[in-house]
Design an enzyme around this catalytic site. Structure first.
Site, short mmCIF file in Angstrom:
data_model
loop_
_atom_site.label_atom_id
_atom_site.label_comp_id
_atom_site.label_asym_id
_atom_site.label_seq_id
_atom_site.Cartn_x
_atom_site.Cartn_y
_atom_site.Cartn_z
N GLU A 1 54.84 43.58 55.94
CA GLU A 1 53.19 43.46 55.98
C GLU A 1 52.68 42.23 55.70
O GLU A 1 53.29 41.35 54.94
CB GLU A 1 53.05 44.58 54.71
CG GLU A 1 51.56 44.75 54.51
CD GLU A 1 51.26 45.45 53.20
OE1 GLU A 1 52.24 46.01 52.33
OE2 GLU A 1 50.35 46.12 53.09
N ARG B 1 60.34 49.70 50.84
CA ARG B 1 59.11 48.82 50.83
C ARG B 1 59.10 47.97 49.59
O ARG B 1 58.30 47.13 49.44
CB ARG B 1 57.93 49.63 50.80
CG ARG B 1 57.65 50.53 51.78
CD ARG B 1 56.50 49.90 52.76
NE ARG B 1 55.25 49.76 52.28
CZ ARG B 1 54.73 48.48 52.41
NH1 ARG B 1 55.29 47.60 52.95
NH2 ARG B 1 53.58 48.40 51.99
N TYR C 1 40.99 54.93 49.73
CA TYR C 1 41.99 53.75 49.82
C TYR C 1 42.13 53.23 51.10
O TYR C 1 42.07 54.15 52.00
CB TYR C 1 43.31 54.14 49.33
CG TYR C 1 44.33 53.30 49.64
CD1 TYR C 1 44.52 52.29 48.80
CD2 TYR C 1 45.15 53.43 50.76
CE1 TYR C 1 45.39 51.19 49.12
CE2 TYR C 1 46.07 52.24 51.23
CZ TYR C 1 46.14 51.29 50.43
OH TYR C 1 46.98 50.13 50.69
N ASP D 1 49.30 54.71 55.42
CA ASP D 1 49.56 54.73 54.02
C ASP D 1 48.78 55.80 53.42
O ASP D 1 47.56 55.82 53.20
CB ASP D 1 49.20 53.43 53.36
CG ASP D 1 49.87 53.07 52.05
OD1 ASP D 1 50.36 54.09 51.48
OD2 ASP D 1 49.83 52.06 51.64
N GLU E 1 53.55 56.11 54.86
CA GLU E 1 53.87 55.40 53.70
C GLU E 1 53.53 55.98 52.58
O GLU E 1 52.51 56.78 52.41
CB GLU E 1 53.45 53.81 53.75
CG GLU E 1 53.94 53.24 52.39
CD GLU E 1 53.02 52.09 52.25
OE1 GLU E 1 52.40 51.54 53.33
OE2 GLU E 1 52.97 51.54 51.15
N ARG F 1 48.55 49.00 60.74
CA ARG F 1 48.45 50.08 59.66
C ARG F 1 46.77 50.44 60.11
O ARG F 1 46.13 49.55 60.03
CB ARG F 1 48.47 49.57 58.47
CG ARG F 1 48.53 50.70 57.57
CD ARG F 1 48.60 50.33 55.85
NE ARG F 1 47.36 50.07 55.42
CZ ARG F 1 47.13 49.98 53.96
NH1 ARG F 1 48.07 49.80 53.29
NH2 ARG F 1 45.69 49.63 53.54
N TRP G 1 45.96 57.15 42.47
CA TRP G 1 45.02 56.14 43.51
C TRP G 1 45.88 55.93 44.38
O TRP G 1 47.08 55.45 44.34
CB TRP G 1 44.35 55.09 42.79
CG TRP G 1 43.57 54.50 43.53
CD1 TRP G 1 42.47 54.52 44.29
CD2 TRP G 1 43.95 53.25 44.15
NE1 TRP G 1 42.09 53.67 45.21
CE2 TRP G 1 42.85 52.74 45.07
CE3 TRP G 1 45.04 52.24 43.92
CZ2 TRP G 1 42.95 51.27 45.77
CZ3 TRP G 1 45.24 51.01 44.45
CH2 TRP G 1 44.29 50.53 45.29
N HIS H 1 49.42 56.48 50.12
CA HIS H 1 49.12 56.04 48.71
C HIS H 1 49.51 56.95 47.88
O HIS H 1 48.63 57.32 46.86
CB HIS H 1 47.81 55.45 48.80
CG HIS H 1 47.83 54.23 47.95
ND1 HIS H 1 47.02 53.94 46.89
CD2 HIS H 1 48.28 52.82 48.51
CE1 HIS H 1 47.15 52.65 46.44
NE2 HIS H 1 48.16 51.94 47.30
N GLU I 1 56.98 50.40 47.47
CA GLU I 1 56.10 49.05 46.91
C GLU I 1 56.28 49.09 45.41
O GLU I 1 56.09 48.08 44.80
CB GLU I 1 54.82 48.97 47.53
CG GLU I 1 53.99 50.03 47.19
CD GLU I 1 52.68 49.97 47.83
OE1 GLU I 1 52.48 49.61 49.25
OE2 GLU I 1 51.55 50.38 47.11
O1 KDG Z 1 48.27 46.37 43.98
C1 KDG Z 1 48.31 47.60 44.42
C2 KDG Z 1 48.22 47.22 46.20
O2 KDG Z 1 49.30 46.06 46.55
C3 KDG Z 1 48.58 48.58 47.17
O3 KDG Z 1 47.63 49.30 46.92
C4 KDG Z 1 48.66 47.95 48.36
O4 KDG Z 1 49.63 50.14 49.16
C5 KDG Z 1 49.31 48.96 49.49
C6 KDG Z 1 50.11 48.56 50.57
O5 KDG Z 1 50.76 49.27 51.24
O6 KDG Z 1 49.65 47.33 50.88
MG MG Z 2 51.31 51.03 50.22
#
Ligand code: KDG
Ligand code: MG
Length: 402
Positions: free
Chosen positions: A339, A283, A159, A210, A236, A147, A402, A212, A262
């Site tokens: 991951e 995820r 991030y 990602d 992602e 990643r 975030w 996010h 996730e």
């Molecule tokens: O607790 C939040 C994290 O697990 C997250 O920000 C991690 O986005 C993430 C990832 O893809 O690992």
């Molecule tokens: Mg993520």
């Protein structure tokens, strides 16, 4: 074999982890991860106050029935707190059954259908050149998939890229750290990162990214289209997925593969995304989606739609979740990738695992059960520290994801 007790261990060997220890009248105990990053103690209380009393005396082998009982008895179904507790008990029961029968959990899930699970890890840097240096380092370590994240011009924190925590001292422990977010600046830099990466390394390594949860469907479609020539393994969380139908718009505009999930707690959270083939990878993680039992239900539903899994494996879930993911990973056909973010050394001493990483692939090992031992004496030396995930504000001061 009867469940005699459920104990909860909270420890902070570098970061907070919550573990359910399920004990039985035959002296076999099982471990399950219940960590909900930033809201840990809510799950600890849910387990000890609401789950433990109703599980004492139950058949430890009745995994599906216990899973259903935890889900249905709550009446307030799903949700991250209830599901993390349910997930931990589920993992622990699979661990117990494996230990009792003397087999690794993957044998209980159908046996091996692959030799190892392809792993991806995280390369990043504020400058593109720094991110590429890290990427090359991981390729040298054998990773087949990485990643890639970089800084955004004009933003001091982004991030996925390590921050200087001295800028907001106390943030993280007393209040959430505050970042600034600027979508336009991000959309300017992200395609440049992947163009530079492909120029540097060619197409021999899978690249992931990602977002996010930060874009609108139209912005995500634009970004996906710009990234097509760089052939990402996945993009992602391009759009917050609470509105699953939003992905129809993204999908119509790009062939870049999409990954979401996730934060999902159940099949219901991704049912439309999978059924309409709006994503390529789901995820969901064992700790937040109902344990191995929940994960298997999602994967079985996804299989005919050609959606594969790529379980969340950030370091804020304990090695128990990683081990569960790998038993699932070697025994479930539509697993795509896993991951892998490294835990602090202290966490690896508290949670001793049997899983291995060789030439880009992870393996759960052959120990009976999940293959994790918890050193409770050591765990007790690392006290819980309150910690928040960051938040982000747009330049006008309003909060965004975030
Ligand atoms: O607790 C939040 C994290 O697990 C997250 O920000 C991690 O986005 C993430 C990832 O893809 O690992
Ligand atoms: Mg993520």
């Amino acid at each position: 074999m009867k469940i005699t007790d459920v104990r909860v261990v909270v420890t902070n060997p570098g970061r907070n982890f919550v573990t359910a220890v399920v004990e039985t009248d035959e002296g076999i105990s099982g471990l399950g991860d219940a960590t909900l990053n930033g809201r840990e103690l809510s799950v600890a209380a849910y387990l000890s106050e609401h789950i433990a009393p109703m599980l004492r005396g139950r058949d430890a082998f009745a995994i599906e029935d216990t899973w259903q009982l935890m889900a249905r008895s709550s009446y307030w179904r799903r949700g991250p707190v209830q599901t993390a507790a349910q997930s931990a008990i589920d993992m622990a029961l699979w661990d117990i059954k494996g230990k009792a029968l003397g087999v690794p959990v993957y044998q209980l899930l159908g046996g091996r259908c692959r030799t190892g699970v392809m792993a991806y890890t995280h390369a990043s840097g504020f400058e593109i050149s720094e991110a590429l240096d890290e990427l090359n380092g991981f390729i040298e370590q054998g990773y087949k998939a990485v990643r890639l994240q970089c800084g955004v011009p004009g933003l001091p924190d982004v991030y996925g890229v390590d921050r200087d925590t001295s800028v907001q001292p106390g943030a993280g422990f007393e209040r959430p750290y505050e970042e600034t977010w600027d979508t336009s600046a991000y959309l300017g830099i992200a395609p440049k990162l992947f163009e530079a990466a492909r120029d540097a390394i060619g197409f021999g390594t899978h690249l992931l990214h990602d977002v996010h949860h930060r874009l609108t469907p139209a912005e995500a479609g634009w970004l996906g289209k710009r990234l097509e020539d760089f052939r990402l393994f996945w993009l992602e969380d391009a759009v917050p997925s609470e509105n699953q139908a939003a992905y129809r718009i993204v999908r119509q505009h790009t062939t870049t593969p999409l990954a979401v999930g996730e934060v999902f707690n159940s099949l219901a959270d991704c049912e439309l995304l999978i059924r309409e083939q709006l994503i390529d990878y789901v995820r969901a993680a064992a700790v937040h989606a109902g344990g191995l039992t929940g994960l298997r239900k999602i994967a079985a539903f996804a299989e005919p739609y050609l959606v594969r899994t790529g379980c969340h494996g950030a370091a804020d879930m304990s090695p128990i979740t990683m081990s569960a993911a790998l038993h699932f990973g070697v025994s479930t056909h539509n697993v795509g990738i896993q991951e892998r973010a490294l835990h602090p050394d202290a966490a690896n001493e508290v949670f001793r695992s049997t899983y291995t990483f060789t030439d880009g692939y992870l393996d759960p090992g052959e120990a009976p059960g999940l293959g994790i031992e918890l050193d409770e004496d050591l765990a007790a030396r690392y006290e819980f520290e309150r910690s928040y995930l960051p938040v982000a504000r747009l330049r006008d001061g309003s909060l965004t994801n975030w």
